[in-house]
Every structure is written in C-alpha cells, then in structure tokens.
Design a protein around this motif. Structure first.
Motif, mmCIF file in Angstrom:
data_model
loop_
_atom_site.group_PDB
_atom_site.id
_atom_site.type_symbol
_atom_site.label_atom_id
_atom_site.label_comp_id
_atom_site.label_asym_id
_atom_site.label_seq_id
_atom_site.Cartn_x
_atom_site.Cartn_y
_atom_site.Cartn_z
ATOM 1 N N ILE A 131 2.580 -9.165 -2.164
ATOM 2 C CA ILE A 131 3.534 -8.364 -2.938
ATOM 3 C C ILE A 131 2.791 -7.482 -3.934
ATOM 4 N N GLU A 132 1.810 -8.067 -4.614
ATOM 5 C CA GLU A 132 1.022 -7.308 -5.590
ATOM 6 C C GLU A 132 0.270 -6.174 -4.905
ATOM 7 N N LEU A 133 -0.241 -6.439 -3.721
ATOM 8 C CA LEU A 133 -0.964 -5.405 -2.975
ATOM 9 C C LEU A 133 -0.054 -4.234 -2.637
ATOM 10 N N GLN A 134 1.162 -4.513 -2.183
ATOM 11 C CA GLN A 134 2.068 -3.428 -1.848
ATOM 12 C C GLN A 134 2.575 -2.700 -3.092
ATOM 13 N N ALA A 135 2.589 -3.381 -4.232
ATOM 14 C CA ALA A 135 2.879 -2.686 -5.494
ATOM 15 C C ALA A 135 1.806 -1.637 -5.763
ATOM 16 N N ILE A 136 0.566 -1.968 -5.451
ATOM 17 C CA ILE A 136 -0.536 -1.011 -5.596
ATOM 18 C C ILE A 136 -0.321 0.196 -4.681
ATOM 19 N N VAL A 137 0.064 -0.075 -3.439
ATOM 20 C CA VAL A 137 0.326 1.011 -2.484
ATOM 21 C C VAL A 137 1.442 1.917 -3.002
ATOM 22 N N GLU A 138 2.520 1.315 -3.503
ATOM 23 C CA GLU A 138 3.648 2.107 -4.011
ATOM 24 C C GLU A 138 3.254 2.913 -5.241
ATOM 25 N N LEU A 139 2.429 2.355 -6.105
ATOM 26 C CA LEU A 139 1.982 3.083 -7.300
ATOM 27 C C LEU A 139 1.126 4.284 -6.911
ATOM 28 N N ILE A 140 0.245 4.101 -5.942
ATOM 29 C CA ILE A 140 -0.573 5.225 -5.463
ATOM 30 C C ILE A 140 0.319 6.306 -4.874
#
Length: 287
Positions: free
Chosen positions: A71-80
């Motif tokens: 989940i944290e990883l995909q938060a990074i993707v969404e922020l980028i």
C-alpha cells in the motif's frame, strides 16, 4: 455499459486495497495552510487510481499478499503521478483538472511548481523507509525517464516525429511509471523472476498513452493539435490534418500493445484477478 461503470466493476475487485491506499493518502500534510489544503484536496479528488488498481490486480492474480508495504509503495506511485500532473498543468497552462481549479490557476505557476516538488520530496522520504537501494534506483530512473519524455515532447513541438520516436516518448512519459509500480511491487513481494511483470507494465503503460492520444485528437478541439504536439494519429496521417487512415492505424497500434500486455498474463493461474486484468485490457481496446 459506459467506460466509467465498466472500469468501476473491475476496480472493485481490489476495492479494499484502494480504500487502504486512499486512507494512506488522506491527511498527508500536517501543516494547516491553504497550499497544503489544496494539495490534499487535489490528492483526494476523483481519480481512477489505475496504476495502483493494475498493481493490486497483478499481485493478487499472482496470489501474492497486498501488505501495508505494498500500500505504501502504491502511495509513492500515486504521489509521483500527481506531482507530474501538477507540473503538466504549469507546462500546458491548464486551469482545470478533475473538475477543479489547478494549483497554478489559484496560486500561480511558481507555487504550483514548488507544490509538485514538495510531493516528490514526500516520495523521497517514503522511499528511504524501505531501506532499499534497488527500490530507490527504480524510482530515480523512472523520474529521469518521465522528465526525459517531457523534454522530448518539447523538442518535437510543431514537428512530426517518427513512430519509433513517438513510442519512445510514450514509454518515457507514461509507460515507465506503470512499469515501475508493478516491478517494485513484485520485488517487495520477494519475487526474482519478474521479466513478465516488467513487460506487462511497460506494454500496458504505452497502450494507455496511445489510447489517451487517440481520444485527444477525436475531441472537437484537440489540445495536442492546437499546441503542436503530434502523436500517433498525426504520424500515420503524415499531416496535422488527421484522417481516417491515421485513426485506424493508431487503433491497430493500441491493440498491438494491449495484445502484448495480454501475452504476459497467459501463464498465470486462473482466478478472478487474472480475469479482471483481461477485462481491463478488453475495455481499453473497445472504448
């Protein structure tokens, strides 16, 4: 059935994961000022979250756990992704995004650029928590690619590129982040044989960009054509005056990349998440 309704049915297969992701993105900023409030509103505005939906479906299709780390990883993707949208709005001087004012509309381009940069600083901080040089390198390379894609687009303004140059730009601008989201997710899951995952993310991302470019030229006032951004339909038409042959060849190109993405899924065990991935590919093909 409309695209939005069909897509929602597919995304609902991983609704629990997306809800957790949205919770992670909510209340991201501690400082209570108008800029951060607008940034939070921007992150919370209606979005397909298609990069994360794709990654979650792919993980579950491979019978892999969607952990808090995922989940944290995909938060990074969404922020980028959202940082790139903010910067795109500045570059394109757009005043609306997702039905609301852009940051550059409300606060000017300087503050919008800084706001996008701030999201990327949050990305860097979150990445360090993984304590993984490999993950850091994956996303550092992705950011480099995305910037290179924008630079290429600027260099070709008012010029018709070759189809190879167009596909390279499409990968850099869009495909790279789709690829990174799935590649990094598989690495976190402990998978080492990920060639198929890399190819799936790349081909899906390129197809997604081709579809977006096709839909753009089919609008009554194509922003790309007005701004001298010439993509596949123009290349195949060999003219900014897009013709039916250019449209049909672009559809063929789109379907070719969707077929390539589909080929990367054939070895997966049969389950509802694999089925949902195939449904998503068909939806993009027929939309």
């Amino acid at each position: 059935m409309a695209f939005e309704e069909s897509y929602k049915a597919i995304a609902d297969k991983v609704k629990y994961d997306i809800d957790n992701l949205n919770s992670k993105l909510n209340n991201l900023f501690l400082d209570d000022n108008i800029i951060f409030q607008n940034l939070q509103d921007f992150l919370n505005s209606p979005s397909k979250r298609i990069r994360s939906v794709l990654a979650f479906l792919y993980l579950r299709a491979n019978k892999l756990e969607v952990s808090d780390e995922q989940i944290e990883l995909q938060a990074i993707v969404e922020l980028i992704h959202n940082a790139s949208l903010i910067h795109d709005d500045v570059i394109d001087d757009d005043l609306k995004r997702r039905g609301q004012n852009t940051l550059n509309c409300d606060f000017g381009s300087r503050m919008a650029v800084i706001s996008g940069d701030y999201l990327l600083s949050v990305v860097m901080k979150k990445l360090t928590n993984f304590n993984s040089i490999e993950l850091f390198n994956i996303f550092a390379k992705t950011l480099e690619n995305m910037c290179s894609g924008e630079i290429q687009q600027y260099v070709f303004l008012g010029k018709i590129p070759s189809i190879e140059e167009y596909l390279d730009k499409s990968y850099l601008k869009t495909g790279a982040l789709f690829e990174a989201g799935i590649t990094a997710a598989m690495r976190i899951a402990g998978e080492t044989k990920i060639i198929r995952a890399v190819e799936f993310g790349r081909n899906f991302g390129i197809a997604f960009q081709i579809r977006d470019d096709l839909k753009n030229v089919l609008t009554s006032e194509s922003k790309d054509l007005i701004n001298g951004i010439y993509n596949a339909p123009v290349i195949f038409s060999n003219s900014p005056d897009v013709n039916s042959l250019g449209i049909e060849k672009t559809k063929d190109l789109l379907n070719n990349y969707l077929d390539k993405a589909e080929d990367c899924l054939v070895d997966l065990a049969e389950n509802e998440y694999k089925e949902a991935l195939f449904e998503l590919l068909e939806l993009l093909k027929n939309d």
